[in-house]
Scaffold this motif. Structure first.
Motif, PDB file in Angstrom:
ATOM      1  N   ARG A   4       0.867  -1.178   0.000  1.00  0.00           N
ATOM      2  CA  ARG A   4       0.000   0.000   0.000  1.00  0.00           C
ATOM      3  C   ARG A   4       0.906   1.232   0.000  1.00  0.00           C
ATOM      4  O   ARG A   4       2.104   1.126   0.258  1.00  0.00           O
ATOM      5  N   HIS A   6       1.247   5.517   1.150  1.00  0.00           N
ATOM      6  CA  HIS A   6       0.751   6.681   1.874  1.00  0.00           C
ATOM      7  C   HIS A   6       1.483   7.904   1.333  1.00  0.00           C
ATOM      8  O   HIS A   6       2.713   7.917   1.263  1.00  0.00           O
ATOM      9  N   CYS A  43      -4.875   5.997   8.966  1.00  0.00           N
ATOM     10  CA  CYS A  43      -4.076   6.556   7.869  1.00  0.00           C
ATOM     11  C   CYS A  43      -4.632   6.119   6.528  1.00  0.00           C
ATOM     12  O   CYS A  43      -4.903   4.936   6.310  1.00  0.00           O
ATOM     13  N   LEU A  45      -4.549   5.037   2.785  1.00  0.00           N
ATOM     14  CA  LEU A  45      -3.612   4.227   2.017  1.00  0.00           C
ATOM     15  C   LEU A  45      -4.120   4.038   0.597  1.00  0.00           C
ATOM     16  O   LEU A  45      -5.278   3.674   0.395  1.00  0.00           O
ATOM     17  N   CYS A  47      -4.143   1.821  -2.710  1.00  0.00           N
ATOM     18  CA  CYS A  47      -4.028   0.377  -2.897  1.00  0.00           C
ATOM     19  C   CYS A  47      -3.436  -0.018  -4.249  1.00  0.00           C
ATOM     20  O   CYS A  47      -3.297  -1.207  -4.521  1.00  0.00           O
ATOM     21  N   ARG A  52      -2.087   5.824  -5.938  1.00  0.00           N
ATOM     22  CA  ARG A  52      -0.964   6.568  -5.352  1.00  0.00           C
ATOM     23  C   ARG A  52      -0.694   7.839  -6.162  1.00  0.00           C
ATOM     24  O   ARG A  52      -0.582   8.926  -5.612  1.00  0.00           O
ATOM     25  N   VAL A  70       3.819   0.849   2.419  1.00  0.00           N
ATOM     26  CA  VAL A  70       3.321   0.255   3.656  1.00  0.00           C
ATOM     27  C   VAL A  70       3.149  -1.236   3.427  1.00  0.00           C
ATOM     28  O   VAL A  70       2.466  -1.654   2.483  1.00  0.00           O
ATOM     29  N   TYR A  87      -8.654   3.538   4.230  1.00  0.00           N
ATOM     30  CA  TYR A  87      -7.769   3.869   5.340  1.00  0.00           C
ATOM     31  C   TYR A  87      -7.698   2.674   6.272  1.00  0.00           C
ATOM     32  O   TYR A  87      -8.574   1.806   6.275  1.00  0.00           O
ATOM     33  N   ARG A  88      -6.618   2.623   7.021  1.00  0.00           N
ATOM     34  CA  ARG A  88      -6.455   1.597   8.043  1.00  0.00           C
ATOM     35  C   ARG A  88      -6.549   2.287   9.393  1.00  0.00           C
ATOM     36  O   ARG A  88      -5.825   3.245   9.658  1.00  0.00           O
ATOM     37  N   ILE A  97       6.801   0.536   7.363  1.00  0.00           N
ATOM     38  CA  ILE A  97       6.787   1.522   6.280  1.00  0.00           C
ATOM     39  C   ILE A  97       8.207   1.811   5.798  1.00  0.00           C
ATOM     40  O   ILE A  97       9.177   1.619   6.530  1.00  0.00           O
TER      41      ILE A  97
END
Length: 105
Positions: A4, A6, A43, A45, A47, A52, A70, A87-88, A97
């Motif tokens: 993932r 961030h 946070c 993320l 996928c 991204r 991540v 998000y997680r 990370i």
């Protein structure tokens, strides 16, 4: 296991290296969407590489951004925010990370 991503301001780099991705530490810079406070207790993320890149292009932080990879986040750990982004919940420690790209204008 999927990787993932961030995306965040470079101003958060030192904090992320020390504390990991901790939504409670937000404050050095605005969020990628321009918010001054965490929108979720977790946070966001991306996928996929295309998602991204979308977050990188959205950049409303007022400066360059970093992309962090991540590891170890499974699909069932992700929640969809009201805005439709993954998000997680909780905190991701520094050992999960890795800084993948830095200083993207």
């Amino acid at each position: 296991m999927a990787i993932r991503f961030h995306v965040t301001s470079v101003l958060n780099r030192a904090s992320i290296r020390e504390h990991g991705l901790d939504y409670r530490k937000m404050g050095a810079a605005r969020g990628i969407a321009g918010s001054y406070e965490a929108e979720q207790e977790g946070c966001f993320l991306a996928c996929s590489p295309s998602e991204r890149d979308w977050f990188v292009r959205m950049n409303n932080t007022g400066g360059p951004v970093d992309v962090w990879e991540v590891n170890g986040v499974e699909d069932d750990e992700l929640t969809i925010s009201p805005e439709g982004h993954h998000y997680r919940a909780g905190i991701l420690p520094p050992d999960r990370i890795c800084l993948a790209q830095r200083d993207i204008a």
